[in-house]
Structures are given as structure tokens and as C-alpha cells.
Scaffold this active site. Structure first.
Site, PDB file in Angstrom:
ATOM      1  N   LYS A   1       0.969  -1.275   0.052  1.00 40.66           N
ATOM      2  CA  LYS A   1       0.166  -0.007   0.018  1.00 40.66           C
ATOM      3  C   LYS A   1       1.014   1.360   0.023  1.00 40.66           C
ATOM      4  O   LYS A   1       0.727   2.080  -0.731  1.00 40.66           O
ATOM      5  CB  LYS A   1      -0.922   0.048   1.363  1.00 40.66           C
ATOM      6  CG  LYS A   1      -1.896  -1.036   1.201  1.00 40.66           C
ATOM      7  CD  LYS A   1      -2.843  -1.218   2.347  1.00 40.66           C
ATOM      8  CE  LYS A   1      -2.180  -1.211   3.868  1.00 40.66           C
ATOM      9  NZ  LYS A   1      -1.710  -2.150   4.186  1.00 40.66           N
TER      10      LYS A   1
ATOM     11  N   ARG B   1      -9.805   0.380   8.740  1.00 37.15           N
ATOM     12  CA  ARG B   1      -9.585  -0.941   8.835  1.00 37.15           C
ATOM     13  C   ARG B   1     -10.601  -1.688   9.442  1.00 37.15           C
ATOM     14  O   ARG B   1     -10.359  -2.723  10.122  1.00 37.15           O
ATOM     15  CB  ARG B   1      -8.184  -0.821   9.680  1.00 37.15           C
ATOM     16  CG  ARG B   1      -6.856  -1.101   8.893  1.00 37.15           C
ATOM     17  CD  ARG B   1      -5.727  -1.134   9.602  1.00 37.15           C
ATOM     18  NE  ARG B   1      -4.490  -1.563   9.221  1.00 37.15           N
ATOM     19  CZ  ARG B   1      -3.518  -1.076   8.671  1.00 37.15           C
ATOM     20  NH1 ARG B   1      -3.690   0.405   8.275  1.00 37.15           N
ATOM     21  NH2 ARG B   1      -2.366  -1.802   8.418  1.00 37.15           N
TER      22      ARG B   1
ATOM     23  N   ARG C   1      11.796  -6.185   5.150  1.00 36.47           N
ATOM     24  CA  ARG C   1      11.596  -4.985   5.814  1.00 36.47           C
ATOM     25  C   ARG C   1      12.351  -4.781   7.126  1.00 36.47           C
ATOM     26  O   ARG C   1      12.709  -3.793   7.342  1.00 36.47           O
ATOM     27  CB  ARG C   1      10.317  -4.406   5.617  1.00 36.47           C
ATOM     28  CG  ARG C   1      10.199  -2.905   6.104  1.00 36.47           C
ATOM     29  CD  ARG C   1       8.867  -2.109   5.743  1.00 36.47           C
ATOM     30  NE  ARG C   1       7.851  -2.725   6.775  1.00 36.47           N
ATOM     31  CZ  ARG C   1       6.556  -2.294   6.522  1.00 36.47           C
ATOM     32  NH1 ARG C   1       6.227  -1.687   5.708  1.00 36.47           N
ATOM     33  NH2 ARG C   1       5.657  -2.902   7.427  1.00 36.47           N
TER      34      ARG C   1
ATOM     35  N   ARG D   1      11.461  -1.882  11.960  1.00 30.30           N
ATOM     36  CA  ARG D   1      10.290  -1.452  12.285  1.00 30.30           C
ATOM     37  C   ARG D   1       9.791  -2.431  13.612  1.00 30.30           C
ATOM     38  O   ARG D   1       9.995  -3.447  13.165  1.00 30.30           O
ATOM     39  CB  ARG D   1       9.344  -1.260  11.231  1.00 30.30           C
ATOM     40  CG  ARG D   1       8.483  -0.008  11.233  1.00 30.30           C
ATOM     41  CD  ARG D   1       7.552   0.158   9.875  1.00 30.30           C
ATOM     42  NE  ARG D   1       6.263  -0.599  10.168  1.00 30.30           N
ATOM     43  CZ  ARG D   1       5.409  -0.507   9.313  1.00 30.30           C
ATOM     44  NH1 ARG D   1       5.351   0.170   8.344  1.00 30.30           N
ATOM     45  NH2 ARG D   1       4.265  -1.066   9.511  1.00 30.30           N
TER      46      ARG D   1
ATOM     47  N   ARG E   1      -0.659  -9.327  12.942  1.00 29.29           N
ATOM     48  CA  ARG E   1      -1.311  -8.248  12.222  1.00 29.29           C
ATOM     49  C   ARG E   1      -2.018  -9.022  11.074  1.00 29.29           C
ATOM     50  O   ARG E   1      -3.058  -8.515  10.845  1.00 29.29           O
ATOM     51  CB  ARG E   1      -0.130  -7.442  11.594  1.00 29.29           C
ATOM     52  CG  ARG E   1       0.346  -6.397  12.731  1.00 29.29           C
ATOM     53  CD  ARG E   1       1.695  -6.050  12.229  1.00 29.29           C
ATOM     54  NE  ARG E   1       1.810  -5.208  10.951  1.00 29.29           N
ATOM     55  CZ  ARG E   1       2.879  -4.921  10.357  1.00 29.29           C
ATOM     56  NH1 ARG E   1       3.925  -5.451  10.758  1.00 29.29           N
ATOM     57  NH2 ARG E   1       2.835  -4.468   9.163  1.00 29.29           N
TER      58      ARG E   1
HETATM   59  P1  B4P Z   1       3.478  -1.849   2.503  1.00 27.72           P
HETATM   60  O1  B4P Z   1       2.396  -2.888   2.355  1.00 27.72           O
HETATM   61  O2  B4P Z   1       3.574  -0.752   1.507  1.00 27.72           O
HETATM   62  O3  B4P Z   1       3.512  -1.707   3.999  1.00 27.72           O
HETATM   63  P2  B4P Z   1       2.797  -0.599   4.723  1.00 27.72           P
HETATM   64  O4  B4P Z   1       2.105   0.537   3.803  1.00 27.72           O
HETATM   65  O5  B4P Z   1       3.672   0.011   5.771  1.00 27.72           O
HETATM   66  O6  B4P Z   1       1.465  -1.247   5.306  1.00 27.72           O
HETATM   67  P3  B4P Z   1       1.195  -1.820   6.689  1.00 27.72           P
HETATM   68  O7  B4P Z   1       0.013  -2.461   6.533  1.00 27.72           O
HETATM   69  O8  B4P Z   1       2.657  -2.861   6.984  1.00 27.72           O
HETATM   70  O9  B4P Z   1       1.460  -0.950   7.922  1.00 27.72           O
HETATM   71  P4  B4P Z   1       0.709   0.419   8.390  1.00 27.72           P
HETATM   72  O10 B4P Z   1       1.792   1.562   8.580  1.00 27.72           O
HETATM   73  O11 B4P Z   1      -0.502   0.777   7.505  1.00 27.72           O
HETATM   74  O12 B4P Z   1       5.108  -2.634   2.315  1.00 27.72           O
HETATM   75  C1  B4P Z   1       5.339  -3.389   2.996  1.00 27.72           C
HETATM   76  C2  B4P Z   1       6.970  -4.059   2.585  1.00 27.72           C
HETATM   77  O13 B4P Z   1       6.992  -4.973   1.265  1.00 27.72           O
HETATM   78  C3  B4P Z   1       7.687  -3.031   2.074  1.00 27.72           C
HETATM   79  O14 B4P Z   1       9.298  -3.026   2.707  1.00 27.72           O
HETATM   80  C4  B4P Z   1       7.959  -3.046   0.774  1.00 27.72           C
HETATM   81  O15 B4P Z   1       9.266  -2.303  -0.044  1.00 27.72           O
HETATM   82  C5  B4P Z   1       7.759  -4.282   0.315  1.00 27.72           C
HETATM   83  N1  B4P Z   1       7.202  -4.398  -1.062  1.00 27.72           N
HETATM   84  C6  B4P Z   1       6.191  -3.850  -1.371  1.00 27.72           C
HETATM   85  N2  B4P Z   1       5.575  -4.343  -2.833  1.00 27.72           N
HETATM   86  C7  B4P Z   1       6.631  -5.059  -3.043  1.00 27.72           C
HETATM   87  C8  B4P Z   1       6.661  -6.137  -4.250  1.00 27.72           C
HETATM   88  N3  B4P Z   1       5.812  -5.946  -5.365  1.00 27.72           N
HETATM   89  N4  B4P Z   1       7.605  -6.864  -4.193  1.00 27.72           N
HETATM   90  C9  B4P Z   1       8.462  -7.133  -3.263  1.00 27.72           C
HETATM   91  N5  B4P Z   1       8.552  -6.412  -2.109  1.00 27.72           N
HETATM   92  C10 B4P Z   1       7.365  -5.345  -1.986  1.00 27.72           C
HETATM   93  O16 B4P Z   1       0.174   0.239   9.659  1.00 27.72           O
HETATM   94  C11 B4P Z   1       0.969  -0.141  10.839  1.00 27.72           C
HETATM   95  C12 B4P Z   1       0.070  -0.096  12.234  1.00 27.72           C
HETATM   96  O17 B4P Z   1      -0.606   1.087  12.482  1.00 27.72           O
HETATM   97  C13 B4P Z   1      -0.985  -1.409  12.263  1.00 27.72           C
HETATM   98  O18 B4P Z   1      -0.599  -2.605  12.526  1.00 27.72           O
HETATM   99  C14 B4P Z   1      -1.901  -0.793  13.309  1.00 27.72           C
HETATM  100  O19 B4P Z   1      -1.527  -1.040  14.611  1.00 27.72           O
HETATM  101  C15 B4P Z   1      -1.657   0.807  13.004  1.00 27.72           C
HETATM  102  N6  B4P Z   1      -2.830   1.472  12.195  1.00 27.72           N
HETATM  103  C16 B4P Z   1      -2.812   2.096  11.062  1.00 27.72           C
HETATM  104  N7  B4P Z   1      -3.778   2.215  10.524  1.00 27.72           N
HETATM  105  C17 B4P Z   1      -4.913   1.902  11.507  1.00 27.72           C
HETATM  106  C18 B4P Z   1      -6.123   2.098  11.577  1.00 27.72           C
HETATM  107  N8  B4P Z   1      -7.046   2.563  10.384  1.00 27.72           N
HETATM  108  N9  B4P Z   1      -6.985   1.719  12.659  1.00 27.72           N
HETATM  109  C19 B4P Z   1      -6.288   1.121  13.574  1.00 27.72           C
HETATM  110  N10 B4P Z   1      -4.799   1.016  13.778  1.00 27.72           N
HETATM  111  C20 B4P Z   1      -4.253   1.266  12.668  1.00 27.72           C
END
Ligand code: B4P
Length: 192
Positions: free
Chosen positions: A13, A88, A127, A133, A144
Site C-alpha cells: 500500500k 481498517r 523490511r 520497524r 497483524r
Molecule cells: P507496504 O504494504 O507498502 O507496507 P505498509 O504500507 O507500511 O503497510 P502496513 O499494513 O505494514 O502498515 P501500516 O503502516 O498501514 O509494504 C511492505 C513491504 O513490502 C515494504 O518493505 C515494501 O518495500 C515491500 N514491497 C511492497 N511491494 C512489493 C513487491 N511488489 N515486491 C516485493 N516487495 C514489496 O500500519 C501499521 C500499524 O498502525 C497497524 O498494525 C496498526 O497498529 C496501526 N494502524 C494503522 N492504521 C490503522 C487504522 N486505520 N486503525 C487502527 N490501527 C491502525
């Protein structure tokens, strides 16, 4: 355009959001980023959120809903936005509808990235090595993913029923996924 980027942790994302906001010139609103910034600055909100995030649990709805309602009310989001990581839960999705309806707006499209679980775990562990992280350890990742299945996936039904859900293959190189995502985004533009 008012878009949601949807998918499990590690689906890409945050990675794909950059290309979408560049294409549409809308702000990228990522709840995870806003929460991490608050944790880093030890704000009241950050101190409250940290314990949930470190376990891989969701931060309570009321905290996140107020945070997003404030953010989308800002001037730069008036003409549209990309939400990343929100909603979410079904309660968050309903609250978002209420906030938008007050101004006669609605979500135009939900882009769902599809990636198998084993690939998600591999990406997040990679990552962890690169960025360290605190929520990218194996146990927390598994929690998660379980939380995503139980609390977040049910949100999809609301958008599917409205006909605004677009499912996109999130496997393959980042650039391949980007092309698929942008193809969908371009197909949406004329309707805006
Ligand atoms: P991403 O999937 O881009 O990770 P993210 O955006 O950070 O999402 P995530 O769900 O992990 O965390 P968030 O910050 O939203 O990429 C992950 C990895 O994969 C990266 O290293 C990237 O380089 C790699 N990658 C991507 N595409 C690739 C491909 N095609 N091939 C290979 N590698 C690839 O949330 C974190 C925490 O915040 C949650 O657990 C929760 O506690 C809280 N939170 C956030 N939103 C919330 C909400 N709405 N309600 C309640 N809690 C919330």
C-alpha cells in the site's frame, strides 16, 4: 477523486501510494505514517497508540477516526485524497461515510491489492532487516495478518456491494504492480 488503497500488511500500500498521488495530485493520507510520527514525537496520541502498534493490534477506532476526520477536513484534501490503511474496521468505514456525506461526498473507488500470505511474511521480514520497524517481527506480523482477516477484510463487503471495489494482483515486481494500479486509476479518472 476520493480513493482508498486496501490490502493486508505488506501488500504494498505505502509502496504504490506514491505513484497514485503523483498521478492524481491528491494528498497521501496514511494512518500508519501519521501514527508512527506521533509515536516518534511522543505526543499524547502517539503514547496511546504505541502499545497497540507494537503488538500488531489495531489502535482503538475513536482515536483513528478523529485523526482522519481532522486530516480530511484540511484544505489540501478538499478536492480529493488517497487513504492508505484506513478504514481498517467496519466502524471506521461507517464513520468515514458519515464524515463524507456531511459534505455530499463519497468514496469513488477502493483499490485492493491481492498478495498471498507467504509472500506478505517474506516482504515484512525483509523490511525488518532493512528498516527495523518494531512491528515487523514474525510473531507480530502473524498477529497483524490475523487481525486483518478478522477485523479489516469484512470492510470489503461494504464497498463490493456499492460496486466501487477494484481488485488488483499485487504480486511481482514493484514496477509491474505499479502499472496495474495506474491502469485502474486511469480508468477511473473520466468519472471524476
Ligand atoms: P507496504 O504494504 O507498502 O507496507 P505498509 O504500507 O507500511 O503497510 P502496513 O499494513 O505494514 O502498515 P501500516 O503502516 O498501514 O509494504 C511492505 C513491504 O513490502 C515494504 O518493505 C515494501 O518495500 C515491500 N514491497 C511492497 N511491494 C512489493 C513487491 N511488489 N515486491 C516485493 N516487495 C514489496 O500500519 C501499521 C500499524 O498502525 C497497524 O498494525 C496498526 O497498529 C496501526 N494502524 C494503522 N492504521 C490503522 C487504522 N486505520 N486503525 C487502527 N490501527 C491502525
Amino acid at each position: 477523486m476520493r480513493l482508498i488503497l486496501f490490502g493486508p500488511p505488506g501488500a504494498g500500500k505505502g509502496t504504490q501510494a506514491t505513484a497514485i498521488v503523483d498521478a492524481l495530485s491528491v494528498p497521501h493520507i496514511a494512518t500508519g505514517d501519521i501514527l508512527r510520527e506521533n509515536v516518534a514525537n511522543a505526543t499524547e496520541l502517539g503514547n496511546r497508540a504505541k502499545q497497540y502498534m507494537d503488538r500488531g493490534d489495531l489502535v482503538p477506532d475513536e482515536v483513528v477516526i478523529d485523526m482522519i476526520a481532522d486530516r480530511i477536513a484540511r484544505e489540501d484534501a478538499r478536492g480529493g485524497f488517497l487513504l492508505d490503511g484506513f478504514p481498517r474496521t467496519v466502524a471506521q468505514a461507517r464513520a468515514l461515510d458519515e464524515v463524507l456525506e456531511r459534505d455530499g461526498h463519497r468514496i469513488d473507488a477502493v483499490l485492493r491489492l491481492l498478495v498471498p500470505d507467504d509472500e506478505l511474511v517474506t516482504r515484512l521480514l525483509r523490511r525488518a532487516q532493512e528498516q527495523g520497524r518494531s512491528d515487523d517481527t514474525r510473531d507480530v506480523i502473524e498477529n497483524r495478518l490475523a487481525v486483518y482477516r478478522a477485523e479489516t477484510e469484512p470492510v470489503l463487503g461494504l464497498y463490493r456491494d456499492r460496486g466501487v471495489l477494484h481488485e488488483i494482483d499485487g504480486t511481482g515486481d514493484i514496477s509491474e504492480v505499479r502499472e496495474r494500479v495506474l491502469t485502474v486509476v486511469r480508468s477511473l479518472e473520466p468519472a471524476a
